[in-house]
Design a protein around this motif. Structure first.
Motif, PDB file in Angstrom:
ATOM      1  N   ASN A 227       0.824  -1.209   0.000  1.00  0.00           N
ATOM      2  CA  ASN A 227       0.000   0.000   0.000  1.00  0.00           C
ATOM      3  C   ASN A 227       0.856   1.257   0.000  1.00  0.00           C
ATOM      4  OD1 ASN A 227      -2.926  -0.538   0.037  1.00  0.00           O
ATOM      5  ND2 ASN A 227      -2.404  -1.813   1.798  1.00  0.00           N
ATOM      6  N   VAL A 228       1.947   1.231   0.768  1.00  0.00           N
ATOM      7  CA  VAL A 228       2.838   2.401   0.810  1.00  0.00           C
ATOM      8  C   VAL A 228       3.451   2.642  -0.568  1.00  0.00           C
ATOM      9  CG1 VAL A 228       4.962   3.310   1.789  1.00  0.00           C
ATOM     10  CG2 VAL A 228       3.323   2.143   3.253  1.00  0.00           C
ATOM     11  N   ILE A 229       3.936   1.547  -1.184  1.00  0.00           N
ATOM     12  CA  ILE A 229       4.533   1.693  -2.521  1.00  0.00           C
ATOM     13  C   ILE A 229       3.494   2.187  -3.510  1.00  0.00           C
ATOM     14  CG2 ILE A 229       5.603   0.438  -4.414  1.00  0.00           C
ATOM     15  CD1 ILE A 229       6.819  -1.439  -2.326  1.00  0.00           C
ATOM     16  N   SER A 230       2.281   1.655  -3.384  1.00  0.00           N
ATOM     17  CA  SER A 230       1.223   2.078  -4.286  1.00  0.00           C
ATOM     18  C   SER A 230       0.931   3.557  -4.143  1.00  0.00           C
ATOM     19  CB  SER A 230      -0.043   1.257  -4.015  1.00  0.00           C
ATOM     20  OG  SER A 230      -1.094   1.686  -4.848  1.00  0.00           O
ATOM     21  N   ALA A 231       0.909   4.035  -2.894  1.00  0.00           N
ATOM     22  CA  ALA A 231       0.656   5.459  -2.672  1.00  0.00           C
ATOM     23  C   ALA A 231       1.746   6.308  -3.313  1.00  0.00           C
ATOM     24  CB  ALA A 231       0.578   5.739  -1.175  1.00  0.00           C
ATOM     25  N   PHE A 232       2.990   5.832  -3.214  1.00  0.00           N
ATOM     26  CA  PHE A 232       4.095   6.572  -3.831  1.00  0.00           C
ATOM     27  C   PHE A 232       3.934   6.605  -5.353  1.00  0.00           C
ATOM     28  CE2 PHE A 232       8.259   6.289  -5.913  1.00  0.00           C
ATOM     29  CZ  PHE A 232       8.781   7.531  -5.572  1.00  0.00           C
TER      30      PHE A 232
ATOM     31  N   LEU B  83      -4.169   9.143  15.008  1.00  0.00           N
ATOM     32  CA  LEU B  83      -5.143  10.211  14.787  1.00  0.00           C
ATOM     33  C   LEU B  83      -4.887  10.915  13.458  1.00  0.00           C
ATOM     34  CD1 LEU B  83      -7.479  11.968  15.764  1.00  0.00           C
ATOM     35  CD2 LEU B  83      -5.819  13.356  17.022  1.00  0.00           C
ATOM     36  N   SER B  84      -3.613  11.154  13.150  1.00  0.00           N
ATOM     37  CA  SER B  84      -3.268  11.803  11.884  1.00  0.00           C
ATOM     38  C   SER B  84      -3.674  10.944  10.703  1.00  0.00           C
ATOM     39  CB  SER B  84      -1.766  12.091  11.839  1.00  0.00           C
ATOM     40  OG  SER B  84      -1.374  12.941  12.908  1.00  0.00           O
ATOM     41  N   LEU B  85      -3.470   9.642  10.815  1.00  0.00           N
ATOM     42  CA  LEU B  85      -3.845   8.731   9.733  1.00  0.00           C
ATOM     43  C   LEU B  85      -5.352   8.774   9.480  1.00  0.00           C
ATOM     44  CD1 LEU B  85      -1.605   5.644  10.547  1.00  0.00           C
ATOM     45  CD2 LEU B  85      -1.374   7.193   8.615  1.00  0.00           C
ATOM     46  N   THR B  86      -6.140   8.752  10.543  1.00  0.00           N
ATOM     47  CA  THR B  86      -7.590   8.794  10.369  1.00  0.00           C
ATOM     48  C   THR B  86      -8.041  10.142   9.812  1.00  0.00           C
ATOM     49  OG1 THR B  86      -7.808   9.407  12.709  1.00  0.00           O
ATOM     50  CG2 THR B  86      -8.065   7.085  12.149  1.00  0.00           C
ATOM     51  N   ALA B  87      -7.331  11.216  10.206  1.00  0.00           N
ATOM     52  CA  ALA B  87      -7.677  12.539   9.680  1.00  0.00           C
ATOM     53  C   ALA B  87      -7.382  12.626   8.191  1.00  0.00           C
ATOM     54  CB  ALA B  87      -6.915  13.615  10.447  1.00  0.00           C
ATOM     55  N   VAL B  88      -6.225  12.086   7.782  1.00  0.00           N
ATOM     56  CA  VAL B  88      -5.888  12.075   6.356  1.00  0.00           C
ATOM     57  C   VAL B  88      -6.882  11.217   5.588  1.00  0.00           C
ATOM     58  CG1 VAL B  88      -4.149  11.351   4.682  1.00  0.00           C
ATOM     59  CG2 VAL B  88      -3.453  12.562   6.747  1.00  0.00           C
ATOM     60  N   MET B  89      -7.270  10.095   6.184  1.00  0.00           N
ATOM     61  CA  MET B  89      -8.260   9.257   5.527  1.00  0.00           C
ATOM     62  C   MET B  89      -9.579  10.012   5.334  1.00  0.00           C
ATOM     63  SD  MET B  89      -9.051   6.456   4.092  1.00  0.00           S
ATOM     64  CE  MET B  89      -7.661   5.411   4.506  1.00  0.00           C
ATOM     65  N   GLU B  90      -9.923  10.855   6.292  1.00  0.00           N
ATOM     66  CA  GLU B  90     -11.140  11.647   6.167  1.00  0.00           C
ATOM     67  C   GLU B  90     -11.052  12.581   4.964  1.00  0.00           C
ATOM     68  OE1 GLU B  90     -14.964  12.594   8.050  1.00  0.00           O
ATOM     69  OE2 GLU B  90     -13.530  10.947   8.113  1.00  0.00           O
ATOM     70  N   VAL B  91      -9.884  13.197   4.779  1.00  0.00           N
ATOM     71  CA  VAL B  91      -9.701  14.108   3.649  1.00  0.00           C
ATOM     72  C   VAL B  91      -9.714  13.337   2.332  1.00  0.00           C
ATOM     73  CG1 VAL B  91      -8.169  15.818   2.597  1.00  0.00           C
ATOM     74  CG2 VAL B  91      -8.411  15.715   5.082  1.00  0.00           C
TER      75      VAL B  91
ATOM     76  N   PRO C 291      -3.527  19.299  -7.289  1.00  0.00           N
ATOM     77  CA  PRO C 291      -2.568  19.588  -6.207  1.00  0.00           C
ATOM     78  C   PRO C 291      -3.016  19.017  -4.859  1.00  0.00           C
ATOM     79  CG  PRO C 291      -2.899  21.534  -7.562  1.00  0.00           C
ATOM     80  CD  PRO C 291      -3.929  20.548  -8.002  1.00  0.00           C
ATOM     81  N   LEU C 292      -4.311  19.100  -4.568  1.00  0.00           N
ATOM     82  CA  LEU C 292      -4.809  18.535  -3.311  1.00  0.00           C
ATOM     83  C   LEU C 292      -4.586  17.037  -3.277  1.00  0.00           C
ATOM     84  CD1 LEU C 292      -6.386  18.682  -0.650  1.00  0.00           C
ATOM     85  CD2 LEU C 292      -8.494  18.470  -1.995  1.00  0.00           C
ATOM     86  N   GLU C 293      -4.806  16.428  -4.419  1.00  0.00           N
ATOM     87  CA  GLU C 293      -4.618  14.985  -4.495  1.00  0.00           C
ATOM     88  C   GLU C 293      -3.162  14.613  -4.238  1.00  0.00           C
ATOM     89  OE1 GLU C 293      -5.738  11.440  -7.695  1.00  0.00           O
ATOM     90  OE2 GLU C 293      -6.071  13.562  -8.145  1.00  0.00           O
ATOM     91  N   ILE C 294      -2.259  15.351  -4.833  1.00  0.00           N
ATOM     92  CA  ILE C 294      -0.825  15.082  -4.652  1.00  0.00           C
ATOM     93  C   ILE C 294      -0.413  15.251  -3.201  1.00  0.00           C
ATOM     94  CG2 ILE C 294       1.486  15.871  -5.252  1.00  0.00           C
ATOM     95  CD1 ILE C 294       0.420  16.615  -8.003  1.00  0.00           C
ATOM     96  N   VAL C 295      -0.845  16.343  -2.594  1.00  0.00           N
ATOM     97  CA  VAL C 295      -0.455  16.643  -1.204  1.00  0.00           C
ATOM     98  C   VAL C 295      -0.975  15.569  -0.260  1.00  0.00           C
ATOM     99  CG1 VAL C 295      -0.792  18.245   0.710  1.00  0.00           C
ATOM    100  CG2 VAL C 295      -0.259  19.120  -1.568  1.00  0.00           C
TER     101      VAL C 295
ATOM    102  N   SER D  76       1.393   8.678   2.382  1.00  0.00           N
ATOM    103  CA  SER D  76       2.529   7.768   2.243  1.00  0.00           C
ATOM    104  C   SER D  76       3.520   7.946   3.378  1.00  0.00           C
ATOM    105  CB  SER D  76       3.219   8.004   0.896  1.00  0.00           C
ATOM    106  OG  SER D  76       2.333   7.799  -0.171  1.00  0.00           O
ATOM    107  N   ILE D  77       3.793   9.198   3.736  1.00  0.00           N
ATOM    108  CA  ILE D  77       4.756   9.468   4.822  1.00  0.00           C
ATOM    109  C   ILE D  77       4.256   8.889   6.143  1.00  0.00           C
ATOM    110  CG2 ILE D  77       5.805  11.301   6.196  1.00  0.00           C
ATOM    111  CD1 ILE D  77       5.857  13.020   3.655  1.00  0.00           C
ATOM    112  N   LEU D  78       2.973   9.103   6.421  1.00  0.00           N
ATOM    113  CA  LEU D  78       2.417   8.578   7.667  1.00  0.00           C
ATOM    114  C   LEU D  78       2.428   7.064   7.688  1.00  0.00           C
ATOM    115  CD1 LEU D  78      -0.603  10.992   8.245  1.00  0.00           C
ATOM    116  CD2 LEU D  78       1.530  10.882   9.555  1.00  0.00           C
ATOM    117  N   CYS D  79       2.169   6.444   6.540  1.00  0.00           N
ATOM    118  CA  CYS D  79       2.220   4.981   6.457  1.00  0.00           C
ATOM    119  C   CYS D  79       3.608   4.462   6.798  1.00  0.00           C
ATOM    120  CB  CYS D  79       1.824   4.518   5.058  1.00  0.00           C
ATOM    121  SG  CYS D  79       0.051   4.477   4.764  1.00  0.00           S
ATOM    122  N   ILE D  80       4.618   5.055   6.162  1.00  0.00           N
ATOM    123  CA  ILE D  80       5.993   4.605   6.377  1.00  0.00           C
ATOM    124  C   ILE D  80       6.415   4.838   7.822  1.00  0.00           C
ATOM    125  CG2 ILE D  80       8.396   5.008   5.733  1.00  0.00           C
ATOM    126  CD1 ILE D  80       7.379   5.742   2.929  1.00  0.00           C
TER     127      ILE D  80
END
Length: 405
Positions: free
Chosen positions: A40-45, A109-117, A133-137, A143-147
């Motif tokens: 999943n992390v690689i896929s996100a990258f 908490l950050s992961l769940t917040a990002v998932m919400e976005v 741009p929003l999609e990229i960010v 990906s960073i939070l996953c790693i």
């Protein structure tokens, strides 16, 4: 052509990886394997890279409307009612997950917040209003939070401590602390002179206390107070026909009372005292000289009494401060012996004047009881085998008898 080829290759790689995983949501809300998490992390990258390549070339690979929409989703923006309803439902559920994550740590908490976005991004896709741009960010942060989360969890789990910080919880569950209940009786420590003195004062005043011995915990009462000895019977619900023994501090204390013992009995006592052997001997007025006092009729039987010298410094010091003590095991009659002061307090504390706390007992069974009333006839009887094996007692007796003869 080169940019288009690169974008298409990346899309193909991403499709293969995504096909072998459970999706982004599984990373956070289930327990995927390490390989699944890594995929999943690689896929996100690769998603980020694909999006960047598409933005530079202004080419949408393989007819994909937006990256998050991916051709794997097979979503048509003109027919997305079911997708929208599902995304909204997941949006609501994820809010509750965010609340739960706030009780855990900052990373979760950050992961769940990002998932919400990300869910909001899916909804924007259905409106065909998803900014690239929003999609990229968001995918980059994702990906960073996953790693980071995977590395932190793995390292902390392997080494058993928090090597990589996961952050504090924002919310804490309030636990209602129960008000400490006061013990049913005083429980001074045996390691303090003041504690020993406190229990001695209680015993001298006619109280009944739990005390440690060289075997198991016992109930003690001063032999000068027959009412205290009677109280032991009531506390334990002990049958009246079962006699109570006495403890003395040393053999010299017994010699000072000048009992009419034979040389064989004296020598036998010298070999088993102090220790976990109690000797039953014939009663006499010498017991009053020993310090038994008014409790004469309440200890032992009408004709005999068991005497023991404990091999326990604390108990010996206590006897020196109180005189001979009437002793029986600190447990309700018929139940197992107490091997810790907590057992005495919980089982009998409400009826005691105090418990001298000394931790775990030295033994798990009581003493060995030997009938020595016929020792002059060359015979002793083991009435109860306890912490000292009967064979050892008989061996001592035979050795002593051979020496005397």
């Amino acid at each position: 052509k080169t940019e288009l080829s690169l974008t298409q290759n990346i899309s193909q790689i991403r499709s293969k990886i995504m096909a072998s995983t459970e999706g982004f949501a599984a990373v956070f809300y289930s327990e995927p394997s390490v390989l699944g998490l890594l995929a999943n992390v690689i896929s996100a990258f690769l998603v980020c890279l694909q999006n960047f390549s598409s933005a530079q070339s202004n080419v949408q690979p393989e007819g994909v409307e937006n990256i998050l929409a991916g051709n794997l989703l097979n979503i048509d923006p003109r027919n997305d009612g079911g997708f929208t309803a599902g995304a909204v439902a997941f949006l609501v559920v994820n809010i509750f997950l965010m609340i739960l994550a706030s009780y855990s740590n900052l990373v979760l908490l950050s992961l769940t917040a990002v998932m919400e976005v990300l869910i909001v991004c899916f909804l924007l896709f259905t409106l065909e209003s998803l900014p690239v741009p929003l999609e990229i960010v968001m995918l980059t942060i994702f990906s960073i939070l996953c790693i980071y989360g995977a590395a932190a969890s793995l390292a902390n789990c392997i080494f058993g401590k928090e090597l990589i910080l996961m952050g504090p919880s924002l919310l804490r569950a309030e636990t209602v602390k129960e008000a400490p209940t006061s013990p049913p009786c005083i429980n001074p420590s045996s390691h303090q002179t003041s504690g020993l003195r406190t229990i001695a004062e209680k015993l001298n005043a006619g109280g009944v206390c739990g005390v440690p011995t060289d075997t198991v915990y016992a109930l003690a009462a001063s032999c000068k107070h027959p009412e205290a000895i009677e109280k032991i019977y009531r506390i334990k619900d002990r049958p009246q026909e079962k006699p109570i023994c006495i403890f003395i501090s040393n053999v010299d204390q017994l010699r000072a009372a000048a009992p009419p013992f034979s040389p064989l009995l004296w020598e036998f006592m010298e070999n088993v005292y102090p220790g976990g052997v109690g000797c039953i001997v014939k009663k006499g007025d010498w017991l009053k000289t020993l310090g038994v006092g008014d409790g004469y009729d309440r200890v032992g039987t009408k004709d005999s009494i068991m005497i023991r010298v404990p091999d326990q410094t604390i108990t010996v010091h206590l006897i020196d401060m109180t005189g001979p003590l009437a002793i029986t095991s600190a447990n309700p009659s018929g139940e197992t012996d107490s091997t810790h002061h907590d057992m005495v307090i919980s089982r009998l504390g409400h009826w005691l004047d105090g418990v001298l706390c000394d931790g775990q007992s030295n033994e798990v069974v009581a003493s060995t009881v030997v009938n020595c009333t016929k020792i002059d006839e060359g015979d002793i009887t083991i009435l109860r085998e306890g912490c000292v094996p009967a064979a050892k007692v008989m061996h001592i007796f035979e050795r002593v008898k051979n020496q005397i003869v």
